[in-house]
Design an enzyme around this catalytic site. Structure first.
Site, PDB file in Angstrom:
ATOM      1  N   ASN A 157       1.058  -1.170   0.164  1.00 34.33           N
ATOM      2  CA  ASN A 157      -0.121  -0.066  -0.082  1.00 34.33           C
ATOM      3  C   ASN A 157       0.906   1.403  -0.101  1.00 34.33           C
ATOM      4  O   ASN A 157       1.461   1.537   1.055  1.00 34.33           O
ATOM      5  CB  ASN A 157      -1.072   0.069   1.287  1.00 34.33           C
ATOM      6  CG  ASN A 157      -1.833   1.165   1.590  1.00 34.33           C
ATOM      7  OD1 ASN A 157      -2.001   2.016   0.410  1.00 34.33           O
ATOM      8  ND2 ASN A 157      -2.207   1.349   2.486  1.00 34.33           N
TER       9      ASN A 157
ATOM     10  N   LYS B 144       0.120   4.197  -0.213  1.00 33.75           N
ATOM     11  CA  LYS B 144      -0.437   5.270   0.022  1.00 33.75           C
ATOM     12  C   LYS B 144      -0.423   6.755  -0.778  1.00 33.75           C
ATOM     13  O   LYS B 144      -0.178   6.526  -1.734  1.00 33.75           O
ATOM     14  CB  LYS B 144      -0.164   5.829   1.907  1.00 33.75           C
ATOM     15  CG  LYS B 144      -0.211   4.374   2.593  1.00 33.75           C
ATOM     16  CD  LYS B 144       0.005   4.651   4.136  1.00 33.75           C
ATOM     17  CE  LYS B 144      -0.148   3.191   4.955  1.00 33.75           C
ATOM     18  NZ  LYS B 144      -0.161   3.455   6.216  1.00 33.75           N
TER      19      LYS B 144
ATOM     20  N   HIS C 261      -9.627   1.121   4.857  1.00 36.70           N
ATOM     21  CA  HIS C 261      -8.525   1.315   5.671  1.00 36.70           C
ATOM     22  C   HIS C 261      -8.711   2.298   6.790  1.00 36.70           C
ATOM     23  O   HIS C 261      -9.240   3.081   6.934  1.00 36.70           O
ATOM     24  CB  HIS C 261      -7.412   1.939   4.590  1.00 36.70           C
ATOM     25  CG  HIS C 261      -6.190   1.899   5.125  1.00 36.70           C
ATOM     26  ND1 HIS C 261      -5.655   2.703   6.374  1.00 36.70           N
ATOM     27  CD2 HIS C 261      -4.957   1.096   5.040  1.00 36.70           C
ATOM     28  CE1 HIS C 261      -4.396   2.448   6.588  1.00 36.70           C
ATOM     29  NE2 HIS C 261      -3.887   1.412   6.114  1.00 36.70           N
TER      30      HIS C 261
ATOM     31  N   GLU D 218      -7.056   4.678   7.989  1.00 39.21           N
ATOM     32  CA  GLU D 218      -6.696   5.937   7.677  1.00 39.21           C
ATOM     33  C   GLU D 218      -7.830   6.836   7.023  1.00 39.21           C
ATOM     34  O   GLU D 218      -8.365   7.794   7.478  1.00 39.21           O
ATOM     35  CB  GLU D 218      -5.662   6.263   6.903  1.00 39.21           C
ATOM     36  CG  GLU D 218      -4.471   5.807   7.860  1.00 39.21           C
ATOM     37  CD  GLU D 218      -3.084   5.359   6.598  1.00 39.21           C
ATOM     38  OE1 GLU D 218      -3.036   5.532   5.671  1.00 39.21           O
ATOM     39  OE2 GLU D 218      -2.105   4.901   7.472  1.00 39.21           O
TER      40      GLU D 218
ATOM     41  N   GLU E  72      -5.583  -5.034  10.758  1.00 40.92           N
ATOM     42  CA  GLU E  72      -4.587  -3.945  10.962  1.00 40.92           C
ATOM     43  C   GLU E  72      -4.819  -3.203  12.026  1.00 40.92           C
ATOM     44  O   GLU E  72      -5.654  -2.293  12.247  1.00 40.92           O
ATOM     45  CB  GLU E  72      -4.766  -2.980   9.725  1.00 40.92           C
ATOM     46  CG  GLU E  72      -4.179  -3.569   8.465  1.00 40.92           C
ATOM     47  CD  GLU E  72      -3.480  -2.566   7.549  1.00 40.92           C
ATOM     48  OE1 GLU E  72      -2.553  -2.679   6.906  1.00 40.92           O
ATOM     49  OE2 GLU E  72      -4.151  -1.268   7.129  1.00 40.92           O
TER      50      GLU E  72
ATOM     51  N   GLY F 256       2.325   2.266  10.875  1.00 47.25           N
ATOM     52  CA  GLY F 256       3.468   3.117  10.690  1.00 47.25           C
ATOM     53  C   GLY F 256       4.264   3.481  12.003  1.00 47.25           C
ATOM     54  O   GLY F 256       4.742   4.394  12.262  1.00 47.25           O
TER      55      GLY F 256
ATOM     56  N   SER G 285       3.153  -2.081  10.439  1.00 45.27           N
ATOM     57  CA  SER G 285       4.640  -2.263  10.828  1.00 45.27           C
ATOM     58  C   SER G 285       5.297  -3.761  10.429  1.00 45.27           C
ATOM     59  O   SER G 285       6.178  -4.164  10.933  1.00 45.27           O
ATOM     60  CB  SER G 285       4.986  -2.072  11.953  1.00 45.27           C
ATOM     61  OG  SER G 285       4.596  -0.553  12.349  1.00 45.27           O
TER      62      SER G 285
HETATM   63  P1  PGA Z   1       2.706   0.096   7.615  1.00 35.92           P
HETATM   64  O1  PGA Z   1       1.292   0.331   7.235  1.00 35.92           O
HETATM   65  O2  PGA Z   1       3.235  -1.067   7.238  1.00 35.92           O
HETATM   66  O3  PGA Z   1       3.565   1.484   7.215  1.00 35.92           O
HETATM   67  O4  PGA Z   1       2.476   0.047   9.103  1.00 35.92           O
HETATM   68  C1  PGA Z   1       0.385  -0.568   7.031  1.00 35.92           C
HETATM   69  C2  PGA Z   1      -1.013  -0.217   6.267  1.00 35.92           C
HETATM   70  O5  PGA Z   1      -1.321   1.198   6.623  1.00 35.92           O
HETATM   71  O6  PGA Z   1      -1.676  -0.767   5.488  1.00 35.92           O
END
Ligand code: PGA
Length: 244
Positions: A7, A9, A92, A94, A162, A168, A207
Site C-alpha cells: 500500500n 498510500k 483502511h 486512515e 490492521e 506506521g 509495521s
Molecule cells: P505500515 O502500514 O506497514 O507502514 O505500518 C500498513 C498499512 O497502513 O496498510
C-alpha cells in the site's frame, strides 16, 4: 497461496515506477505468493502497463460505491478496473478516521468492488484504547459483521487485520495476539459468508518489515500481509514477499 499487498498510500510519482519493475523482476513466475502493488490512483494505469506480462498485480487504495456520477474527486471501482486494477483496498483505518467511513460505507465499497470484478481487501482493526480496554476482538469481529455482506460471498475477497496502533508505528502485536485475532476473524467470516468466509485470506498489516515478516507470516491463519512503509522500497518489499 499467501497474498502480499503493498500500500503506497499518498506516495509515488512517475519516477517511482522503476520500483515496481524491480519488484516484478524479483518476484518471478514461480513465486509462492500472490503479489499486488496499490499505488496512488494517478499512477495506477501506468503501473499496470509497466507490470503487463509480470506476475505482479495492481490494486486501488479506495473506491466510491457508485459506478459514476457527480462525486467530485472520487474514483469508482469500474474506473480502477478500467485502469488495470485487479484488487482494491477498502475501509483502511486512515480513511475511516479521516473521512468518517463507517462499516456501512465500507460494505458498500466492497460490493462496488465485486460489481466491477475487483477483489476487495477489507480492512479492520482496533485502536490502542480498544485493545487496552480488552475490546479488540469484539471490535474487529463487529467490523467484519458490518462490512462483509452476504453477496460478497459470490467471489473472492480478503480481510486485512490492521491494529491501528501498529500502523506506521514500528510496533506489532505479539504472535499470540495476532493468532487470537485471526482465529476470531475466521469465526466471524464463516458466520457472515460461509464457505467463502472459510477460504478468504486474512492478511496481517501494521509495521510489517523484512525483519518480522517470516515470523508473522508463519502464524496460524495469517494468509498474507498488507505492507505500507516497507512497500515503498523494492528491496524491502521483495524481502517480505520472499518470506511468504
Ligand atoms: P505500515 O502500514 O506497514 O507502514 O505500518 C500498513 C498499512 O497502513 O496498510
Amino acid at each position: 497461496m499467501p497474498l502480499i499487498a503493498g500500500n503506497w498510500k499518498m506516495n509515488g510519482l512517475a519516477a517511482d515506477l522503476d520500483q515496481a519493475q524491480v519488484v516484478a523482476a524479483g518476484v518471478g513466475a514461480a513465486s509462492t505468493a500472490r503479489v499486488v502493488l496499490c499505488p496512488p490512483a494517478t499512477l495506477l494505469a501506468r503501473m499496470a502497463t509497466v507490470l503487463t506480462g509480470t506476475p505482479v498485480l495492481v490494486g486501488g487504495q479506495d473506491c466510491h460505491d457508485q459506478p459514476r456520477g457527480a462525486f467530485t474527486g472520487d474514483v469508482s471501482a469500474e474506473m480502477l478496473a478500467d485502469a488495470g486494477a485487479s484488487l482494491v483496498i477498502v475501509g483502511h483505518s486512515e480513511r475511516r478516521a479521516a473521512y468518517g467511513e463507517t462499516n456501512a460505507t465500507v460494505a458498500a465499497k466492497a460490493l462496488a468492488a465485486r460489481r466491477a470484478g475487483l477483489e476487495p481487501i477489507i480492512c479492520v482493526g482496533e485502536s490502542r484504547a480498544e485493545r487496552d480496554a480488552g475490546r479488540a476482538i469484539d471490535v474487529i469481529c463487529a467490523q467484519v459483521a458490518g462490512c462483509v455482506a452476504l453477496p460478497l460471498a459470490a467471489g473472492a475477497f480478503a480481510i486485512a487485520y490492521e491494529p491501528i496502533w501498529a500502523i506506521g508505528a514500528g510496533l506489532t502485536p505479539t504472535a499470540v495476539e495476532i493468532a487470537e485475532a485471526h482465529a476470531a476473524l475466521r469465526g466471524a467470516l464463516i458466520d457472515c459468508a460461509g464457505g467463502r468466509g472459510a477460504a478468504a485470506p486474512i492478511l496481517y498489516g501494521g509495521s510489517v518489515n523484512p525483519g518480522n515478516a517470516a515470523e508473522i507470516l508463519a502464524i496460524a491463519d495469517v494468509g498474507g500481509a498488507l505492507v505500507g512503509g516497507a512497500s515503498l522500497k523494492a528491496a524491502d518489499f521483495l524481502a517480505i514477499v520472499h518470506a511468504a
